[in-house]
Design a protein around this motif. Structure first.
Motif, PDB file in Angstrom:
ATOM      1  N   GLU A  14       8.162  32.487  38.469  1.00  0.00           N
ATOM      2  CA  GLU A  14       8.772  31.164  38.616  1.00  0.00           C
ATOM      3  C   GLU A  14       7.784  30.066  38.265  1.00  0.00           C
ATOM      4  N   VAL A  15       6.529  30.227  38.647  1.00  0.00           N
ATOM      5  CA  VAL A  15       5.506  29.243  38.287  1.00  0.00           C
ATOM      6  C   VAL A  15       5.373  29.169  36.771  1.00  0.00           C
ATOM      7  N   GLY A  19       6.364  25.804  34.997  1.00  0.00           N
ATOM      8  CA  GLY A  19       5.196  25.079  34.518  1.00  0.00           C
ATOM      9  C   GLY A  19       4.465  24.256  35.554  1.00  0.00           C
ATOM     10  N   SER A  20       4.920  24.331  36.800  1.00  0.00           N
ATOM     11  CA  SER A  20       4.197  23.615  37.855  1.00  0.00           C
ATOM     12  C   SER A  20       4.459  24.272  39.202  1.00  0.00           C
ATOM     13  N   ALA A  27      12.395  25.134  43.240  1.00  0.00           N
ATOM     14  CA  ALA A  27      13.359  26.159  42.818  1.00  0.00           C
ATOM     15  C   ALA A  27      13.508  27.262  43.855  1.00  0.00           C
ATOM     16  N   LEU A  28      12.429  27.562  44.562  1.00  0.00           N
ATOM     17  CA  LEU A  28      12.447  28.665  45.522  1.00  0.00           C
ATOM     18  C   LEU A  28      12.571  28.202  46.978  1.00  0.00           C
ATOM     19  N   HIS A  54      -3.840  21.927  36.327  1.00  0.00           N
ATOM     20  CA  HIS A  54      -4.068  20.668  35.621  1.00  0.00           C
ATOM     21  C   HIS A  54      -3.322  19.563  36.366  1.00  0.00           C
ATOM     22  N   PRO A  55      -3.694  18.304  36.147  1.00  0.00           N
ATOM     23  CA  PRO A  55      -3.013  17.213  36.849  1.00  0.00           C
ATOM     24  C   PRO A  55      -1.490  17.200  36.635  1.00  0.00           C
ATOM     25  N   ARG A  56      -1.028  17.663  35.495  1.00  0.00           N
ATOM     26  CA  ARG A  56       0.403  17.621  35.207  1.00  0.00           C
ATOM     27  C   ARG A  56       1.060  18.998  35.159  1.00  0.00           C
ATOM     28  N   GLY A  57       0.487  19.958  35.867  1.00  0.00           N
ATOM     29  CA  GLY A  57       1.103  21.274  35.904  1.00  0.00           C
ATOM     30  C   GLY A  57       0.077  22.381  35.840  1.00  0.00           C
ATOM     31  N   VAL A  58       0.562  23.568  35.556  1.00  0.00           N
ATOM     32  CA  VAL A  58      -0.307  24.733  35.492  1.00  0.00           C
ATOM     33  C   VAL A  58      -0.027  25.497  34.204  1.00  0.00           C
TER      34      VAL A  58
END
Length: 87
Positions: A14-15, A19-20, A27-28, A54-58
């Motif tokens: 899910e990550v 993307g974050s 979602a979960l 990262h500041p805007r996601g992973v």
């Protein structure tokens, strides 16, 4: 290596998909902190970093991408088993 937790593998999927950590948590129906903690535990289980934060996601690391492929295969296998048992 410790036993891999199937719920954490699902969370990794899910990550990756969202993307974050925050989007995955939403979602979960988890908190972002809970998702972050579970990913950290999964990283500890496998002994390598699975995501770059990262500041805007992973972004999944190479190891994260490799584990994701196995997680997806495991999910397909479990779903096939459920379907067969339902027949």
């Amino acid at each position: 290596m410790a036993d891999l937790d199937l719920h954490r593998l699902h969370l990794l999927r899910e990550v990756s998909r969202s993307g974050s950590l925050t989007s995955a948590a939403t979602a979960l129906s988890f908190t972002t902190s809970a998702v972050s903690q579970q990913i950290a535990k999964l990283e500890h289980e496998v002994g390598v970093a699975l995501i770059d934060r990262h500041p805007r996601g992973v972004v999944l690391t190479d190891a994260g991408q490799a584990l994701l492929r196995y997680a997806e295969e495991i999910d397909r296998t479990i779903e096939a088993a459920r379907a067969e048992m339902g027949e």
